[in-house]
Scaffold this motif. Structure first.
Motif, PDB file in Angstrom:
ATOM      1  N   VAL A   1       0.862  -1.182   0.000  1.00 51.11           N
ATOM      2  CA  VAL A   1       0.000   0.000   0.000  1.00 51.11           C
ATOM      3  C   VAL A   1       0.895   1.228   0.000  1.00 51.11           C
ATOM      4  O   VAL A   1       1.813   1.328   0.809  1.00 51.11           O
ATOM      5  CB  VAL A   1      -0.932   0.016   1.230  1.00 51.11           C
ATOM      6  CG1 VAL A   1      -1.800   1.266   1.238  1.00 51.11           C
ATOM      7  CG2 VAL A   1      -1.793  -1.244   1.282  1.00 51.11           C
ATOM      8  N   GLU A   2       0.606   2.144  -0.913  1.00 48.66           N
ATOM      9  CA  GLU A   2       1.365   3.395  -0.983  1.00 48.66           C
ATOM     10  C   GLU A   2       0.415   4.580  -0.847  1.00 48.66           C
ATOM     11  O   GLU A   2      -0.682   4.575  -1.410  1.00 48.66           O
ATOM     12  CB  GLU A   2       2.121   3.510  -2.308  1.00 48.66           C
ATOM     13  CG  GLU A   2       3.176   2.448  -2.532  1.00 48.66           C
ATOM     14  CD  GLU A   2       4.440   2.622  -1.691  1.00 48.66           C
ATOM     15  OE1 GLU A   2       4.528   3.580  -0.902  1.00 48.66           O
ATOM     16  OE2 GLU A   2       5.335   1.776  -1.832  1.00 48.66           O
ATOM     17  N   ILE A   3       0.878   5.577  -0.101  1.00 47.55           N
ATOM     18  CA  ILE A   3       0.189   6.853  -0.024  1.00 47.55           C
ATOM     19  C   ILE A   3       0.996   7.795  -0.904  1.00 47.55           C
ATOM     20  O   ILE A   3       2.201   7.964  -0.700  1.00 47.55           O
ATOM     21  CB  ILE A   3       0.088   7.377   1.427  1.00 47.55           C
ATOM     22  CG1 ILE A   3      -0.822   6.458   2.265  1.00 47.55           C
ATOM     23  CG2 ILE A   3      -0.498   8.766   1.433  1.00 47.55           C
ATOM     24  CD1 ILE A   3      -0.174   5.281   2.850  1.00 47.55           C
ATOM     25  N   VAL A   4       0.348   8.368  -1.900  1.00 46.21           N
ATOM     26  CA  VAL A   4       1.048   9.177  -2.897  1.00 46.21           C
ATOM     27  C   VAL A   4       1.734  10.362  -2.232  1.00 46.21           C
ATOM     28  O   VAL A   4       1.138  11.087  -1.438  1.00 46.21           O
ATOM     29  CB  VAL A   4       0.079   9.655  -3.999  1.00 46.21           C
ATOM     30  CG1 VAL A   4       0.760  10.641  -4.947  1.00 46.21           C
ATOM     31  CG2 VAL A   4      -0.458   8.463  -4.769  1.00 46.21           C
ATOM     32  N   SER A   5       2.983  10.537  -2.572  1.00 50.20           N
ATOM     33  CA  SER A   5       3.769  11.666  -2.090  1.00 50.20           C
ATOM     34  C   SER A   5       3.383  12.917  -2.865  1.00 50.20           C
ATOM     35  O   SER A   5       3.229  12.873  -4.085  1.00 50.20           O
ATOM     36  CB  SER A   5       5.252  11.356  -2.302  1.00 50.20           C
ATOM     37  OG  SER A   5       6.017  12.514  -2.221  1.00 50.20           O
TER      38      SER A   5
ATOM     39  N   PHE B   1      -3.328   5.136  -2.400  1.00 47.83           N
ATOM     40  CA  PHE B   1      -4.199   6.160  -1.835  1.00 47.83           C
ATOM     41  C   PHE B   1      -3.575   7.500  -2.198  1.00 47.83           C
ATOM     42  O   PHE B   1      -2.396   7.716  -1.939  1.00 47.83           O
ATOM     43  CB  PHE B   1      -4.295   6.022  -0.306  1.00 47.83           C
ATOM     44  CG  PHE B   1      -5.097   4.835   0.138  1.00 47.83           C
ATOM     45  CD1 PHE B   1      -6.431   4.977   0.489  1.00 47.83           C
ATOM     46  CD2 PHE B   1      -4.529   3.578   0.205  1.00 47.83           C
ATOM     47  CE1 PHE B   1      -7.180   3.890   0.901  1.00 47.83           C
ATOM     48  CE2 PHE B   1      -5.259   2.476   0.615  1.00 47.83           C
ATOM     49  CZ  PHE B   1      -6.594   2.633   0.963  1.00 47.83           C
ATOM     50  N   ASP B   2      -4.357   8.391  -2.782  1.00 49.42           N
ATOM     51  CA  ASP B   2      -3.822   9.669  -3.254  1.00 49.42           C
ATOM     52  C   ASP B   2      -4.483  10.838  -2.526  1.00 49.42           C
ATOM     53  O   ASP B   2      -5.579  11.277  -2.893  1.00 49.42           O
ATOM     54  CB  ASP B   2      -4.031   9.795  -4.766  1.00 49.42           C
ATOM     55  CG  ASP B   2      -3.206  10.916  -5.375  1.00 49.42           C
ATOM     56  OD1 ASP B   2      -2.813  11.845  -4.638  1.00 49.42           O
ATOM     57  OD2 ASP B   2      -2.957  10.866  -6.592  1.00 49.42           O
ATOM     58  N   PRO B   3      -3.835  11.369  -1.465  1.00 52.16           N
ATOM     59  CA  PRO B   3      -4.400  12.486  -0.716  1.00 52.16           C
ATOM     60  C   PRO B   3      -4.513  13.784  -1.523  1.00 52.16           C
ATOM     61  O   PRO B   3      -5.185  14.713  -1.098  1.00 52.16           O
ATOM     62  CB  PRO B   3      -3.429  12.675   0.454  1.00 52.16           C
ATOM     63  CG  PRO B   3      -2.693  11.393   0.565  1.00 52.16           C
ATOM     64  CD  PRO B   3      -2.610  10.859  -0.834  1.00 52.16           C
ATOM     65  N   ARG B   4      -3.882  13.850  -2.691  1.00 51.31           N
ATOM     66  CA  ARG B   4      -4.015  15.038  -3.541  1.00 51.31           C
ATOM     67  C   ARG B   4      -5.414  15.118  -4.129  1.00 51.31           C
ATOM     68  O   ARG B   4      -5.965  16.202  -4.293  1.00 51.31           O
ATOM     69  CB  ARG B   4      -2.996  15.012  -4.681  1.00 51.31           C
ATOM     70  CG  ARG B   4      -1.549  15.000  -4.252  1.00 51.31           C
ATOM     71  CD  ARG B   4      -0.614  14.734  -5.427  1.00 51.31           C
ATOM     72  NE  ARG B   4      -1.073  13.598  -6.205  1.00 51.31           N
ATOM     73  CZ  ARG B   4      -0.998  13.499  -7.539  1.00 51.31           C
ATOM     74  NH1 ARG B   4      -0.456  14.467  -8.241  1.00 51.31           N
ATOM     75  NH2 ARG B   4      -1.440  12.425  -8.157  1.00 51.31           N
TER      76      ARG B   4
ATOM     77  N   PHE C   1     -11.229   3.956  -6.851  1.00 50.64           N
ATOM     78  CA  PHE C   1     -12.168   4.305  -5.787  1.00 50.64           C
ATOM     79  C   PHE C   1     -11.958   5.763  -5.402  1.00 50.64           C
ATOM     80  O   PHE C   1     -10.928   6.368  -5.725  1.00 50.64           O
ATOM     81  CB  PHE C   1     -11.989   3.391  -4.556  1.00 50.64           C
ATOM     82  CG  PHE C   1     -10.645   3.497  -3.886  1.00 50.64           C
ATOM     83  CD1 PHE C   1     -10.410   4.425  -2.878  1.00 50.64           C
ATOM     84  CD2 PHE C   1      -9.587   2.673  -4.270  1.00 50.64           C
ATOM     85  CE1 PHE C   1      -9.170   4.524  -2.263  1.00 50.64           C
ATOM     86  CE2 PHE C   1      -8.349   2.757  -3.662  1.00 50.64           C
ATOM     87  CZ  PHE C   1      -8.137   3.679  -2.649  1.00 50.64           C
ATOM     88  N   VAL C   2     -12.955   6.332  -4.744  1.00 48.77           N
ATOM     89  CA  VAL C   2     -12.824   7.668  -4.163  1.00 48.77           C
ATOM     90  C   VAL C   2     -12.968   7.523  -2.658  1.00 48.77           C
ATOM     91  O   VAL C   2     -13.621   6.592  -2.166  1.00 48.77           O
ATOM     92  CB  VAL C   2     -13.868   8.669  -4.733  1.00 48.77           C
ATOM     93  CG1 VAL C   2     -13.633   8.900  -6.218  1.00 48.77           C
ATOM     94  CG2 VAL C   2     -15.276   8.215  -4.472  1.00 48.77           C
TER      95      VAL C   2
END
Length: 195
Positions: free
Chosen positions: A115-119, A145-148, A173-174
Motif C-alpha cells: 500500500v502506498e500513499i502518494v507523495s 491512496f492519493d491524498p491530492r 475508488f474515491v
C-alpha cells in the motif's frame, strides 16, 4: 584470454553499489531512497502529517479485519529483489508475521499487498514507477491512496505482457467508498487530504 563479466554480473554489481549508497545516505539526507530499474529514486520531502495519518489509519483498519497471524506493517526493512535490482519501501505492507522473522529485507513475494500513499512531491514514483516494479517482483496486490485527489486504485492479477509482468485488473475508488485489499474490505472515510 580475456574474461569479461556478463551483463547480469554488471547489473548485480551496479545494484549492490546503489544499495550501499542508499543505505549510507538514509540517516544523512531527509526523505526516502529507493532503487528501481532506472536507478535511485529520492523523494526529497519527509512524509507529511496527512501522509503519515493515512498510513496509520489504513494499518489500523486492516488489522481489525485481518487474521491475527497477518500484520499491516509500516516500518522497516524494505522489500528487495536482488535479481531484478529493485528495492522499495511500501508505506504499508500486508504480510504474515512469520514471514517477518528474517534478517535483512523482505522478499517481495511474501507480501500479500503493498500500500502506498502518494507523495505530494513525487507522485509519479507511486503512479508510474511502483506500478511497474511491484508486479515485476511479484507483489500480488498494489493499492494507491492519493491524498491530492481523495481517490485511489487497487491493482491485482499479475499477467505477462511484452513489456514484462503487469497488473491486469485496476479498480478505482474515491475516499468515502469501501476498498478491498486482498481479502479484506476497509472504509476510506475520514482519510486526510493534502491542503
Amino acid at each position: 584470454m580475456t574474461i569479461a563479466p556478463s551483463g547480469k554480473d554488471v547489473a548485480v554489481h551496479a545494484y549492490r553499489t546503489m544499495r550501499e549508497f542508499v543505505r549510507s545516505m538514509d540517516d544523512t539526507l531527509p526523505g526516502k531512497f529507493e532503487i528501481t530499474k532506472e536507478g535511485i529514486v529520492h523523494d526529497m520531502m519527509s512524509p507529511t502529517g496527512p501522509h503519515e495519518l493515512t498510513a496509520l489509519r489504513i494499518r489500523k483498519r486492516l488489522e481489525k479485519v485481518m487474521p491475527e497471524e497477518l500484520v499491516a506493517h509500516t516500518g522497516t526493512p524494505e522489500v528487495e529483489d536482488l535479481p531484478e535490482g529493485i528495492m522499495r519501501h511500501p508505506d504499508v505492507m500486508v504480510i504474515a508475521e512469520a514471514d517477518m522473522e528474517i534478517q535483512g529485507a523482505f522478499a517481495p513475494r511474501t507480501l500479500i499487498a503493498a500500500v502506498e500513499i502518494v507523495s505530494r512531491s513525487n507522485p509519479d514514483n507511486d503512479w508510474v514507477g511502483k506500478m511497474r516494479d511491484y508486479p515485476l517482483v511479484g507483489v500480488p496486490a498494489y493499492v494507491i491512496f492519493d491524498p491530492r485527489t481523495g481517490s485511489g486504485a487497487v491493482m491485482t492479477d499479475i499477467h505477462a505482457t511484452p513489456e514484462g509482468p503487469r497488473y491486469a485488473t485496476r479498480k478505482d475508488f474515491v475516499y468515502g467508498e469501501p476498498v478491498t485489499i486482498a481479502d479484506w474490505t476497509i472504509p476510506t472515510d475520514d482519510l486526510p487530504r493534502y491542503a
